[in-house]
Design a protein around this motif. Structure first.
Motif, PDB file in Angstrom:
ATOM      1  N   ARG A 145     -24.814 -33.429 -73.314  1.00  0.00           N
ATOM      2  CA  ARG A 145     -23.494 -34.069 -73.303  1.00  0.00           C
ATOM      3  C   ARG A 145     -23.017 -34.317 -74.728  1.00  0.00           C
ATOM      4  N   LYS A 146     -23.871 -34.890 -75.546  1.00  0.00           N
ATOM      5  CA  LYS A 146     -23.485 -35.174 -76.928  1.00  0.00           C
ATOM      6  C   LYS A 146     -23.204 -33.883 -77.696  1.00  0.00           C
ATOM      7  N   ARG A 147     -24.001 -32.861 -77.451  1.00  0.00           N
ATOM      8  CA  ARG A 147     -23.773 -31.546 -78.077  1.00  0.00           C
ATOM      9  C   ARG A 147     -22.382 -31.024 -77.746  1.00  0.00           C
ATOM     10  N   ASP A 148     -21.981 -31.161 -76.497  1.00  0.00           N
ATOM     11  CA  ASP A 148     -20.670 -30.663 -76.079  1.00  0.00           C
ATOM     12  C   ASP A 148     -19.536 -31.487 -76.691  1.00  0.00           C
ATOM     13  N   VAL A 149     -19.746 -32.801 -76.816  1.00  0.00           N
ATOM     14  CA  VAL A 149     -18.727 -33.642 -77.453  1.00  0.00           C
ATOM     15  C   VAL A 149     -18.584 -33.250 -78.922  1.00  0.00           C
ATOM     16  N   LEU A 150     -19.708 -33.015 -79.592  1.00  0.00           N
ATOM     17  CA  LEU A 150     -19.660 -32.576 -80.990  1.00  0.00           C
ATOM     18  C   LEU A 150     -18.921 -31.245 -81.106  1.00  0.00           C
ATOM     19  N   ALA A 151     -19.202 -30.325 -80.201  1.00  0.00           N
ATOM     20  CA  ALA A 151     -18.526 -29.019 -80.235  1.00  0.00           C
ATOM     21  C   ALA A 151     -17.020 -29.177 -80.046  1.00  0.00           C
ATOM     22  N   ALA A 152     -16.623 -30.115 -79.190  1.00  0.00           N
ATOM     23  CA  ALA A 152     -15.182 -30.345 -78.967  1.00  0.00           C
ATOM     24  C   ALA A 152     -14.524 -30.905 -80.220  1.00  0.00           C
ATOM     25  N   HIS A 153     -15.211 -31.810 -80.902  1.00  0.00           N
ATOM     26  CA  HIS A 153     -14.670 -32.335 -82.156  1.00  0.00           C
ATOM     27  C   HIS A 153     -14.570 -31.226 -83.201  1.00  0.00           C
ATOM     28  N   CYS A 154     -15.537 -30.341 -83.227  1.00  0.00           N
ATOM     29  CA  CYS A 154     -15.473 -29.202 -84.154  1.00  0.00           C
ATOM     30  C   CYS A 154     -14.261 -28.324 -83.836  1.00  0.00           C
ATOM     31  N   GLY A 164     -26.897 -40.297 -85.142  1.00  0.00           N
ATOM     32  CA  GLY A 164     -26.191 -41.183 -84.221  1.00  0.00           C
ATOM     33  C   GLY A 164     -25.539 -40.394 -83.104  1.00  0.00           C
ATOM     34  N   SER A 165     -25.154 -41.081 -82.051  1.00  0.00           N
ATOM     35  CA  SER A 165     -24.646 -40.397 -80.865  1.00  0.00           C
ATOM     36  C   SER A 165     -23.318 -40.925 -80.356  1.00  0.00           C
ATOM     37  N   GLY A 166     -22.666 -41.812 -81.108  1.00  0.00           N
ATOM     38  CA  GLY A 166     -21.371 -42.334 -80.665  1.00  0.00           C
ATOM     39  C   GLY A 166     -20.344 -41.231 -80.561  1.00  0.00           C
ATOM     40  N   GLU A 167     -19.708 -41.131 -79.408  1.00  0.00           N
ATOM     41  CA  GLU A 167     -18.848 -39.978 -79.149  1.00  0.00           C
ATOM     42  C   GLU A 167     -17.498 -40.055 -79.851  1.00  0.00           C
ATOM     43  N   LYS A 168     -16.971 -41.267 -80.043  1.00  0.00           N
ATOM     44  CA  LYS A 168     -15.622 -41.390 -80.606  1.00  0.00           C
ATOM     45  C   LYS A 168     -15.603 -41.310 -82.122  1.00  0.00           C
ATOM     46  N   ARG A 169     -16.582 -41.899 -82.791  1.00  0.00           N
ATOM     47  CA  ARG A 169     -16.546 -41.935 -84.251  1.00  0.00           C
ATOM     48  C   ARG A 169     -17.681 -41.124 -84.881  1.00  0.00           C
ATOM     49  N   THR A 170     -18.939 -41.409 -84.487  1.00  0.00           N
ATOM     50  CA  THR A 170     -20.066 -40.731 -85.140  1.00  0.00           C
ATOM     51  C   THR A 170     -19.948 -39.217 -85.030  1.00  0.00           C
ATOM     52  N   LEU A 171     -19.736 -38.715 -83.836  1.00  0.00           N
ATOM     53  CA  LEU A 171     -19.713 -37.265 -83.655  1.00  0.00           C
ATOM     54  C   LEU A 171     -18.450 -36.639 -84.249  1.00  0.00           C
TER      55      LEU A 171
END
Length: 283
Positions: free
Chosen positions: A204-213, A175-182
């Motif tokens: 973009r999604k990769r960078d959002v995931l990295a920020a959540h990490c 999934g690719s949802g930035e607020k919850r999935t990632l």
């Protein structure tokens, strides 16, 4: 970069799927094979035939020896996570440690509604999914699990025997949802699957995931990054591999290539040869 394939068990026959998987098991370019978790076809007439993903995957695991196997991804609302944990442990055992545990929040309103399986609002889906991840993690890695959530309640719950992959089979969240999935991916996943799209969207999604990490102090390099790539009915192998190359330039680790219907093992060797010639393969 690494490669895998996916055969959606819709509008197909068991014998055709089996032939593809058995042929792929002998082609080392493909590290893993995947099915999906739907009860109605999703790319065509929804009244058509569709094999259940987990039973099909278990049979395919028994028919192969080398390929890692997974459902991309399991809709968590279809099965209580305690049931799914037991299924995952059993399949990890019978496949000799080859299972990838693909999970997602669920989205298909048509089949959920037809079966009377509650899907819920977007918030409810992801609240439930996050609880399910915690339940799965506990049952797959702990002697007992106690959990008191809104959706799930467990008391000294056991899951034995556990599979050979410890602390548990790799969790693949799709999934690719930035607020919850990632955000959930950053917390629980060993593998993130991007449904598909342009290299720019993937980046973009990769960078959002990295920020959540970063928010939770986790190294994003611990998470395998995969994406779907489609091989069309025209069998344009170069187009599919070029699409994978574009994603690889943005950090993709694993391209999962959808094999078109009718499923035909004859597509595998030309696809593998195109991949070899591309220079994208990594050991």
């Amino acid at each position: 970069m690494r490669f895998a394939f996916k055969t959606s068990p819709q509008d197909t026959t068991w014998s055709d799927m089996l032939a593809v998987w058995q042929a792929a098991d002998d082609i080392d370019v493909f590290e893993s094979g995947w099915t999906f978790d739907h009860f109605y076809p999703i790319f065509s007439d929804s009244t058509g035939p569709c094999l259940e993903g987990w039973v099909t995957l278990t049979a395919l695991a028994q028919a192969t020896k080398r390929l890692r196997v997974g459902v991309l991804v399991t809709g968590i609302h279809y099965r209580h996570p305690a049931v799914l944990a037991n299924m995952a442990s059993a399949l990890d055992i019978v496949s000799n440690g080859r299972l990838e545990l693909g999970i997602g929040a669920g989205w298909n309103e048509e089949e959920s509604g037809a079966y009377g399986i509650e899907l819920g609002s977007i918030k409810e889906r992801f609240d439930r999914f996050e609880e399910a991840c915690e339940v799965l993690k506990g049952l797959l890695s702990q002697d007992t699990t106690t959990f008191d959530g809104k959706f799930y309640q467990l008391k000294d719950a056991r899951n034995e025997p556990k599979g050979p992959q410890q602390p548990h089979p790799p969790f693949c969240i799709g999934g690719s949802g930035e607020k919850r999935t990632l955000k959930i991916t950053a917390k629980y996943a060993d593998h993130w699957n991007f449904v598909g799209g342009t290299p720019e969207e993937f980046a973009r999604k990769r960078d959002v995931l990295a920020a959540h990490c970063a928010d939770i102090g986790r190294d994003p390099k611990e998470i395998t990054l995969s994406a779907h790539v489609r091989l069309g009915q025209d069998r344009d192998y170069r187009k599919a591999v070029d699409e994978a190359a574009g994603l690889a330039a943005e950090g993709l680790d694993l391209a999962i290539i959808y094999i078109p219907q009718p499923h035909d093992p004859a597509v595998l060797e030309p696809l593998a040869e195109t991949i070899r010639d591309s220079g994208l393969l990594t050991a």
